[in-house]
Design an enzyme around this catalytic site. Structure first.
Site, mmCIF file in Angstrom:
data_model
loop_
_atom_site.group_PDB
_atom_site.id
_atom_site.type_symbol
_atom_site.label_atom_id
_atom_site.label_comp_id
_atom_site.label_asym_id
_atom_site.label_seq_id
_atom_site.Cartn_x
_atom_site.Cartn_y
_atom_site.Cartn_z
ATOM 1 C CD GLU A 169 32.739 42.767 38.016
ATOM 2 O OE1 GLU A 169 31.750 41.819 37.593
ATOM 3 O OE2 GLU A 169 33.959 42.901 37.467
ATOM 4 C CG ASN A 210 37.205 41.788 36.555
ATOM 5 O OD1 ASN A 210 36.141 41.203 35.845
ATOM 6 N ND2 ASN A 210 37.206 41.844 37.799
ATOM 7 C CG ASP A 252 36.057 45.537 34.914
ATOM 8 O OD1 ASP A 252 36.216 44.256 35.336
ATOM 9 O OD2 ASP A 252 34.940 45.871 34.341
#
Length: 604
Positions: A205, A289, A331
């Protein structure tokens, strides 16, 4: 059901005790799947790695605690970790010592099981950089240590791998592997294969470029490192790479399936589980992801993110890859556990790995080739319609694909998927896979993020909510060969704990409101439960103590992504907090509080 949700249904959705009674008959018709013996040796009563064995079955042959007497389980001793953050780790037992690893600051404790009350033998504090807390994606968790060669190996939040003398607690080596200023952290449990410690980086992220790496177990020096985006040379793709599907064949796909230079912030991190087949000499693990979450900024399949790699652990060279979510839309990291089994499949013996994925499917994959033999849904799904077994590609529902600056509603499963990191268990006694998972959906709005090193790189605003039925957690028994659910226990909150099966025909798991449960492995009947001091997101283990008795251990302490509203004391009025999880978890603060306690149980 949320706003008239239309979903792809599973084969069965509730407890089916009558079907469970048919299991012995089914077992007589076909051999029960079994883990390869080299990856799941005979149980010696210890628990030396989080997954129990290389096959990742999380199954113990101990049967002193069984369906008849489990109702008598009592607390044998407890231990406070002194850290009130999410406790995702698994207690290990080696000889007469138990090892417990905390979330940040990643303190390792050794407890003496030969003494009444298991007093502390020693503790080791790696003193990680406190700034690492600021770049942790989803709480400051750690998924456990592992034992090998007289040492305890683990990772720290500030991206170090550590080896500690298991007898004395003295540091043997500590190696820095990442830079928190770039958003790089480490949360996974290492796997030791022969003389190598295999670890991966977190930070999907934050635009981190993901990798997996092997360290020399004695010195901590790097032996090989493979990235999951970029040129073939960086990914360690060479002449021995033989993927099953055509879409994974070609030169430098880790570059050409991305917009120019986007692969350099492309994610594909490694923060979950690794399995190992000694006979094939292959490790199997999943990649995270692609970054950012917003898929509109990265047209293409985004190799080699959101998929499964098989690699040679000696050299790191890739052997095959299968992408569960090409051009991932929501995701759907693919870091969940890979359970290695030998199974009769359509009349032929096959070496498979079984993978309950974030996409909502239980995959059965030939682990020698990467061919998908089966992919059946175990969750209510709206975002996908199936998996094409000829091409291996997941079939996305175009109505649920993200569009910039527009809220797309009723997407199932959610960003953490049908099931997140918390591992399943497999019993070769029942032949059943036990899956702790979620029943949740979400609304999603894509927005355009800018990449700034060390800052969040997401580009999506999410709000999660309960799935069909209104509950958010399910504990399911799964028939691997038939690809269908046998029974399910519904839970109010998402299940974020791991599972453990035993030869006593029991399966253990915990809930986010603090219940530690033992259920009948064949029927799903809850036979025993104990209310711990906080929510449970840890991994149960069991062992034979120095006194010959069987014990069952679990860490209590709510947190993680799902429990961040409690562990990080988030405002329940902000539904987008914790990347949208708070929207579904507003009530968690009403039923549990922070904690960090080891509970160990035994029969009187």
């Amino acid at each position: 059901m949320h706003r008239g949700l239309a979903v792809l249904r599973r084969g069965a959705v509730q407890a089916l005790f009558s079907l469970a009674l048919c299991l012995p008959a089914l077992a007589q018709q076909q051999p029960v799947p079994t883990p390869p013996p080299a990856a799941a040796p005979k149980d010696d009563g210890q628990w030396t790695m989080p997954a129990k064995n290389y096959a990742s079955t999380r199954y113990s042959e101990l049967d002193q605690v069984n369906t008849d007497n489990v109702k008598n389980l009592k607390v044998a001793f407890t231990f406070s970790t002194g850290v009130n953050k999410g406790q995702e780790s698994s207690p290990l037992v080696v000889g007469s010592t138990m090892y417990v690893l905390t979330p940040y600051p990643n303190i390792l404790y050794a407890l003496d099981l030969s003494q009444p009350g298991a007093p502390l033998k020693w503790q080791y504090n790696p003193k990680p950089d406190s700034a690492a807390q600021g770049v942790a994606c989803c709480d400051v968790v750690n998924r456990g240590p592992t034992f090998a060669n007289g040492k305890i190996y683990f990772t720290t939040l500030d991206a170090h791998a550590v080896a500690v003398n298991a007898d004395t607690g003295e540091e043997v080596w500590k190696t820095k592997l990442g830079d928190i200023n770039m958003g790089e952290t480490m949360t996974m449990a290492p796997l030791v294969v022969k003389d190598k410690v295999i670890v991966g980086i977190s930070g999907g992220e934050f635009g981190v470029r993901g990798w997996i790496q092997a360290l020399d177990a004695n010195s901590g020096q790097s032996v090989w490192k493979a990235y999951h985006t970029g040129p073939d040379q960086d990914v360690k793709i060479g002449p021995g790479f033989k993927p099953f599907y055509d879409t994974d064949k070609g030169k430098d796909l880790g570059v050409s399936t991305w917009p120019p230079e986007a692969w350099q912030q492309g994610g594909g991190t490694v923060w979950g589980w690794i399995s190992y087949d000694p006979d094939l000499n292959l490790i199997f693990y999943g990649t995270g992801n692609p970054g950012p979450w917003n898929p509109n900024q990265r047209p293409g399949d985004n190799k080699w993110t959101a998929g499964i790699f098989a690699r040679d652990p000696d050299t790191g060279e890739a052997r095959w890859f299968y992408q569960t979510a090409p051009h991932d839309l929501h995701d759907w990291d693919n870091i969940n556990e890979m359970i290695l089994l030998d199974i009769e499949w359509e009349g032929q013996p096959r070496k498979v790995l079984v993978h309950p994925g974030r996409t909502g499917f239980v995959y059965v994959i030939d682990r020698t080739t990467g061919e998908v033999l089966s992919a059946k849904p175990f969750h209510a799904l709206t975002a996908v319609t199936g998996v094409d077994l000829k091409t291996g590609r997941i079939q996305y529902n175009s109505d649920k694909e993200p569009i910039n600056n527009r809220v797309v509603r009723d997407i199932c499963p959610t960003a953490p998927g049908s099931k997140d990191w918390n591992p399943s268990a497999f019993s070769h006694k029942t032949g059943i896979l036990y899956i702790p998972h979620m029943n949740m959906c979400m609304d999603w709005e894509s927005v355009e993020p800018n990449y700034i090193a060390g800052t969040p790189y997401v580009g999506a605003e999410v709000r999660m909510f309960p799935g069909p039925g209104g509950h958010m957690g399910e504990f399911s028994a799964w028939d691997i060969r038939e690809g269908k659910e046998l029974w399910t226990i519904n839970e109010r909150f998402p299940l974020w704990s791991g599972a453990m099966a035993t030869a006593g025909d029991l399966v253990f798991y915990g809930t986010m409101d603090g219940w530690f449960k033992a259920v009948h492995a064949r029927t799903g009947e809850v036979l025993w439960q104990f209310k711990t001091g906080s929510g449970i997101i840890g991994q149960p283990t069991t062992y034979r103590g120095p006194d010959g008795k069987q014990y069952v251990a679990i860490l209590s302490g709510v947190g993680g992504w799902a429990g961040a509203i409690v562990s990080n004391d988030l405002d329940p009025r902000d539904g987008t907090a914790a990347k949208g999880f708070v929207n579904a978890m507003r009530d968690l603060k009403d039923v549990t509080t922070k904690g960090g306690t080891l509970y160990v149980f035994a029969l009187p």
